[in-house]
Design a protein around this motif. Structure first.
Motif, PDB file in Angstrom:
ATOM      1  N   ALA A  62      67.250  52.210  41.875  1.00  0.00           N
ATOM      2  CA  ALA A  62      68.697  52.176  42.077  1.00  0.00           C
ATOM      3  C   ALA A  62      69.216  50.786  41.742  1.00  0.00           C
ATOM      4  O   ALA A  62      68.457  49.828  41.632  1.00  0.00           O
ATOM      5  CB  ALA A  62      69.040  52.545  43.519  1.00  0.00           C
ATOM      6  N   GLY A  63      70.541  50.710  41.592  1.00  0.00           N
ATOM      7  CA  GLY A  63      71.182  49.437  41.296  1.00  0.00           C
ATOM      8  C   GLY A  63      72.313  49.563  40.296  1.00  0.00           C
ATOM      9  O   GLY A  63      73.089  48.634  40.103  1.00  0.00           O
ATOM     10  N   ASP A  64      72.416  50.727  39.647  1.00  0.00           N
ATOM     11  CA  ASP A  64      73.468  50.937  38.646  1.00  0.00           C
ATOM     12  C   ASP A  64      74.473  51.985  39.096  1.00  0.00           C
ATOM     13  O   ASP A  64      75.190  52.561  38.283  1.00  0.00           O
ATOM     14  CB  ASP A  64      72.842  51.347  37.306  1.00  0.00           C
ATOM     15  CG  ASP A  64      72.034  52.638  37.405  1.00  0.00           C
ATOM     16  OD1 ASP A  64      71.835  53.152  38.535  1.00  0.00           O
ATOM     17  OD2 ASP A  64      71.593  53.140  36.351  1.00  0.00           O
ATOM     18  N   GLY A  65      74.525  52.231  40.417  1.00  0.00           N
ATOM     19  CA  GLY A  65      75.490  53.188  40.940  1.00  0.00           C
ATOM     20  C   GLY A  65      74.964  54.605  41.050  1.00  0.00           C
ATOM     21  O   GLY A  65      75.677  55.487  41.535  1.00  0.00           O
ATOM     22  N   THR A  66      73.738  54.837  40.615  1.00  0.00           N
ATOM     23  CA  THR A  66      73.129  56.154  40.745  1.00  0.00           C
ATOM     24  C   THR A  66      71.662  55.974  41.100  1.00  0.00           C
ATOM     25  O   THR A  66      71.209  54.846  41.337  1.00  0.00           O
ATOM     26  CB  THR A  66      73.292  56.974  39.447  1.00  0.00           C
ATOM     27  OG1 THR A  66      72.802  58.296  39.659  1.00  0.00           O
ATOM     28  CG2 THR A  66      72.538  56.321  38.294  1.00  0.00           C
ATOM     29  N   PHE A  67      70.911  57.069  41.176  1.00  0.00           N
ATOM     30  CA  PHE A  67      69.503  57.001  41.539  1.00  0.00           C
ATOM     31  C   PHE A  67      68.656  57.624  40.440  1.00  0.00           C
ATOM     32  O   PHE A  67      69.085  58.563  39.761  1.00  0.00           O
ATOM     33  CB  PHE A  67      69.254  57.724  42.870  1.00  0.00           C
ATOM     34  CG  PHE A  67      69.991  57.105  44.025  1.00  0.00           C
ATOM     35  CD1 PHE A  67      69.497  55.965  44.646  1.00  0.00           C
ATOM     36  CD2 PHE A  67      71.184  57.651  44.481  1.00  0.00           C
ATOM     37  CE1 PHE A  67      70.179  55.381  45.698  1.00  0.00           C
ATOM     38  CE2 PHE A  67      71.872  57.081  45.530  1.00  0.00           C
ATOM     39  CZ  PHE A  67      71.370  55.935  46.139  1.00  0.00           C
ATOM     40  N   HIS A  68      67.453  57.102  40.303  1.00  0.00           N
ATOM     41  CA  HIS A  68      66.530  57.572  39.274  1.00  0.00           C
ATOM     42  C   HIS A  68      65.179  57.827  39.933  1.00  0.00           C
ATOM     43  O   HIS A  68      64.536  56.887  40.418  1.00  0.00           O
ATOM     44  CB  HIS A  68      66.385  56.536  38.159  1.00  0.00           C
ATOM     45  CG  HIS A  68      67.702  56.051  37.631  1.00  0.00           C
ATOM     46  ND1 HIS A  68      68.356  56.650  36.574  1.00  0.00           N
ATOM     47  CD2 HIS A  68      68.507  55.039  38.052  1.00  0.00           C
ATOM     48  CE1 HIS A  68      69.498  56.013  36.353  1.00  0.00           C
ATOM     49  NE2 HIS A  68      69.613  55.035  37.230  1.00  0.00           N
ATOM     50  N   LEU A  69      64.770  59.090  39.981  1.00  0.00           N
ATOM     51  CA  LEU A  69      63.507  59.466  40.601  1.00  0.00           C
ATOM     52  C   LEU A  69      62.397  59.349  39.558  1.00  0.00           C
ATOM     53  O   LEU A  69      62.428  60.019  38.519  1.00  0.00           O
ATOM     54  CB  LEU A  69      63.583  60.895  41.146  1.00  0.00           C
ATOM     55  CG  LEU A  69      62.358  61.399  41.899  1.00  0.00           C
ATOM     56  CD1 LEU A  69      62.077  60.536  43.130  1.00  0.00           C
ATOM     57  CD2 LEU A  69      62.555  62.859  42.318  1.00  0.00           C
ATOM     58  N   VAL A  70      61.437  58.495  39.838  1.00  0.00           N
ATOM     59  CA  VAL A  70      60.332  58.203  38.914  1.00  0.00           C
ATOM     60  C   VAL A  70      59.044  58.737  39.529  1.00  0.00           C
ATOM     61  O   VAL A  70      58.627  58.281  40.595  1.00  0.00           O
ATOM     62  CB  VAL A  70      60.226  56.684  38.657  1.00  0.00           C
ATOM     63  CG1 VAL A  70      59.026  56.367  37.777  1.00  0.00           C
ATOM     64  CG2 VAL A  70      61.508  56.161  38.032  1.00  0.00           C
ATOM     65  N   ASP A  71      58.415  59.726  38.890  1.00  0.00           N
ATOM     66  CA  ASP A  71      57.184  60.300  39.436  1.00  0.00           C
ATOM     67  C   ASP A  71      56.289  60.794  38.292  1.00  0.00           C
ATOM     68  O   ASP A  71      56.545  60.527  37.121  1.00  0.00           O
ATOM     69  CB  ASP A  71      57.491  61.403  40.446  1.00  0.00           C
ATOM     70  CG  ASP A  71      58.180  62.618  39.838  1.00  0.00           C
ATOM     71  OD1 ASP A  71      58.552  62.571  38.642  1.00  0.00           O
ATOM     72  OD2 ASP A  71      58.346  63.637  40.537  1.00  0.00           O
ATOM     73  N   GLU A  72      55.247  61.505  38.662  1.00  0.00           N
ATOM     74  CA  GLU A  72      54.278  62.067  37.725  1.00  0.00           C
ATOM     75  C   GLU A  72      53.793  61.043  36.690  1.00  0.00           C
ATOM     76  O   GLU A  72      53.980  61.206  35.479  1.00  0.00           O
ATOM     77  CB  GLU A  72      54.862  63.307  37.023  1.00  0.00           C
ATOM     78  CG  GLU A  72      55.116  64.461  37.980  1.00  0.00           C
ATOM     79  CD  GLU A  72      55.477  65.759  37.261  1.00  0.00           C
ATOM     80  OE1 GLU A  72      55.488  65.781  36.008  1.00  0.00           O
ATOM     81  OE2 GLU A  72      55.735  66.754  37.963  1.00  0.00           O
ATOM     82  N   PRO A  73      53.150  59.960  37.157  1.00  0.00           N
ATOM     83  CA  PRO A  73      52.630  58.962  36.213  1.00  0.00           C
ATOM     84  C   PRO A  73      51.547  59.560  35.309  1.00  0.00           C
ATOM     85  O   PRO A  73      50.813  60.466  35.728  1.00  0.00           O
ATOM     86  CB  PRO A  73      52.054  57.879  37.121  1.00  0.00           C
ATOM     87  CG  PRO A  73      51.784  58.574  38.425  1.00  0.00           C
ATOM     88  CD  PRO A  73      52.840  59.620  38.555  1.00  0.00           C
ATOM     89  N   ASP A  74      51.463  59.052  34.112  1.00  0.00           N
ATOM     90  CA  ASP A  74      50.453  59.507  33.158  1.00  0.00           C
ATOM     91  C   ASP A  74      49.057  59.152  33.679  1.00  0.00           C
ATOM     92  O   ASP A  74      48.792  57.991  33.998  1.00  0.00           O
ATOM     93  CB  ASP A  74      50.690  58.824  31.810  1.00  0.00           C
ATOM     94  CG  ASP A  74      49.622  59.190  30.799  1.00  0.00           C
ATOM     95  OD1 ASP A  74      49.536  60.355  30.419  1.00  0.00           O
ATOM     96  OD2 ASP A  74      48.853  58.271  30.411  1.00  0.00           O
ATOM     97  N   PRO A  75      48.153  60.122  33.804  1.00  0.00           N
ATOM     98  CA  PRO A  75      46.815  59.831  34.355  1.00  0.00           C
ATOM     99  C   PRO A  75      46.059  58.765  33.564  1.00  0.00           C
ATOM    100  O   PRO A  75      45.336  57.953  34.156  1.00  0.00           O
ATOM    101  CB  PRO A  75      46.107  61.191  34.289  1.00  0.00           C
ATOM    102  CG  PRO A  75      47.210  62.199  34.296  1.00  0.00           C
ATOM    103  CD  PRO A  75      48.344  61.560  33.546  1.00  0.00           C
ATOM    104  N   ASP A  76      46.201  58.777  32.252  1.00  0.00           N
ATOM    105  CA  ASP A  76      45.508  57.758  31.447  1.00  0.00           C
ATOM    106  C   ASP A  76      46.042  56.365  31.757  1.00  0.00           C
ATOM    107  O   ASP A  76      45.292  55.379  31.772  1.00  0.00           O
ATOM    108  CB  ASP A  76      45.673  58.058  29.954  1.00  0.00           C
ATOM    109  CG  ASP A  76      44.908  59.298  29.531  1.00  0.00           C
ATOM    110  OD1 ASP A  76      43.939  59.655  30.241  1.00  0.00           O
ATOM    111  OD2 ASP A  76      45.275  59.912  28.510  1.00  0.00           O
TER     112      ASP A  76
END
Length: 430
Positions: A312-326
């Motif tokens: 967050a920080g730009d007025g909205t939210f960004h959900l970051v998940d499912e990282p690449d296993p490699d």
């Protein structure tokens, strides 16, 4: 025998909690007991927070735990002079008899926490009695050590937990019987928590508590830097000395479970758009046009399935998940237990901070650690930085890793409620 003369260290077994003559505010000399308290020093993170507390009462404890002056040496000298002045004026006075202090916190949502405050023997890691679960930052330990040397005092208790057997032990029986008596002090702070304190001065009851605690090991819930400071100062002074002990609050979480919350990150100088740009094809990123509570619910759902973060920080939210296993295989150290490798904090520090964003985790110019969620978002929006919001870890995960001798990335958890600073202090000159 080591250079500090601690030849007897390995002869001791079990936690050793010692009564002490607590320093307490004279309620007739201050505006109110609530007005002189403060959260622990590392929760009062912003200058405006310090100013707010200083203006609450001229004797607020923040003037000791976070003195304000141009240099570190001047700050410590100021704290020492302030403490001496308050003692000479009778603002702070020592209790007449040594005690173990029963401390209670209660809020309006049904949270009740009770524990015992005392002077705990400072132990070496090899003894396995006091378990850290996070790494510490050397410059903070040095700063706290300088302050403790200057004041010759433990100004605020750190929070330790242990696990009783779930039934009424000698300690919990004494605590609960004591809590039925009139307290030494009772106050409600502006966060809505009520605080009560009692002193156990009967030697027989003190001995029963000491015998009970001797069979347990403790987890540092809050205060890793202060515990590291206690260890440093103990090593500097030939034993026996008052520096062999440090001020702690011990809570049986089988009886009084704590809340475990996350500690969030504020990345200075990294706008959200720049933080998101290198995540393409490495993480799944979803933009959430929802209020903060709903965004945190989405984070909790995602964290249940794997590593997840909310930017967050730009007025909205960004959900970051499912990282690449490699990506994880390349960036997360493989020489630790699986429970450590899969922690959100591990992936944040090893993969995102180190590998993708190239942000040093111990540089205040680049990163801040903030407990309050809304404040982290607000500051990111105000400064043009990025807030990285975390989901909390369960206490048993923390304890299991600590028992294996594995420390989590720094500032991974926030146990609470934390003891208020300013209700009882320990001076090493008594």
């Amino acid at each position: 025998m080591n250079s500090a003369g601690h030849s007897e260290a390995t002869a001791h077994r079990g936690l050793e909690l010692t009564p002490f003559r607590g320093l307490r505010y004279d309620p007739d000399r201050v505006g109110s007991l609530a007005a002189v308290t403060s959260p622990p020093y590392d929760v009062v993170v912003r200058p405006d927070g310090v100013l707010h507390l200083e203006s609450a009462d001229p004797y607020n404890i923040v003037r000791l735990i976070l003195p304000q002056a141009p240099t570190a040496a001047a700050r410590n000298e100021q704290a020492a002079k302030t403490l001496r002045r308050w003692l000479s004026e009778g603002v702070l006075a020592a209790d007449p008899r040594p005690g173990l202090y029963v401390y209670e916190q209660r809020d309006g949502d049904g949270m009740l926490q009770r524990g015992v405050i005392g002077a705990l023997r400072v132990t070496d890691p090899a003894e396995g009695l006091v378990l850290p679960h996070e790494d510490v930052m050397p410059h903070i330990v040095a700063d706290r050590a300088d302050l403790m040397r200057a004041t010759s005092a433990n100004l605020e208790p750190l929070l330790l937990t242990y696990r009783g057997n779930g039934s009424t032990t000698d300690t919990t029986a004494i605590i609960e019987r004591t809590a039925e008596q009139p307290p030494l002090l009772s106050t409600t702070t502006e966060d809505g928590f009520s605080h009560r304190l009692w002193s156990i001065t009967d030697p027989a009851e003190q001995s029963r508590i000491q015998a009970d605690l001797a069979g347990h090991q403790a987890l540092i819930a809050d205060g890793h830097h202060r515990w590291a400071t206690y260890r440093r100062l103990r090593a500097e002074h030939p034993s026996p000395s008052p520096w062999d002990h440090g001020l702690v609050l011990l809570v049986d979480t089988a009886r009084y479970p704590l809340r475990v919350r996350a500690i969030h990150r504020l990345l200075h100088g990294l706008p959200v758009a720049e933080a998101l740009k290198p995540l393409d094809d490495l993480f799944r990123v979803r933009h959430l046009e929802v209020p903060l509570p709903e965004a945190l619910d989405a984070l909790a759902d995602a964290a249940g399935a794997g590593n997840a973060f909310l930017l967050a920080g730009d007025g909205t939210f960004h959900l970051v998940d499912e990282p690449d296993p490699d990506l994880l295989a390349r960036t997360v150290p493989a020489d630790r237990p699986a429970a450590w490798r899969t922690l959100d904090a591990t992936v944040l520090h090893a993969t995102l901070l180190d590998h993708i964003w190239h942000i040093p985790e111990d540089s205040p110019a680049h990163i801040a650690y903030i407990h309050d969620t809304a404040a982290t978002v607000s500051k990111a929006e105000h400064d043009g930085g990025t807030a990285v919001l975390m989901h909390p870890v369960h206490e048993e995960v923390v304890r299991d890793l600590a028992r294996q001798g594995v420390t989590m990335p720094r500032k991974s958890t926030s146990f609470g409620p934390k003891p208020a600073s300013g209700l009882v202090l320990r001076t090493l000159d008594l």
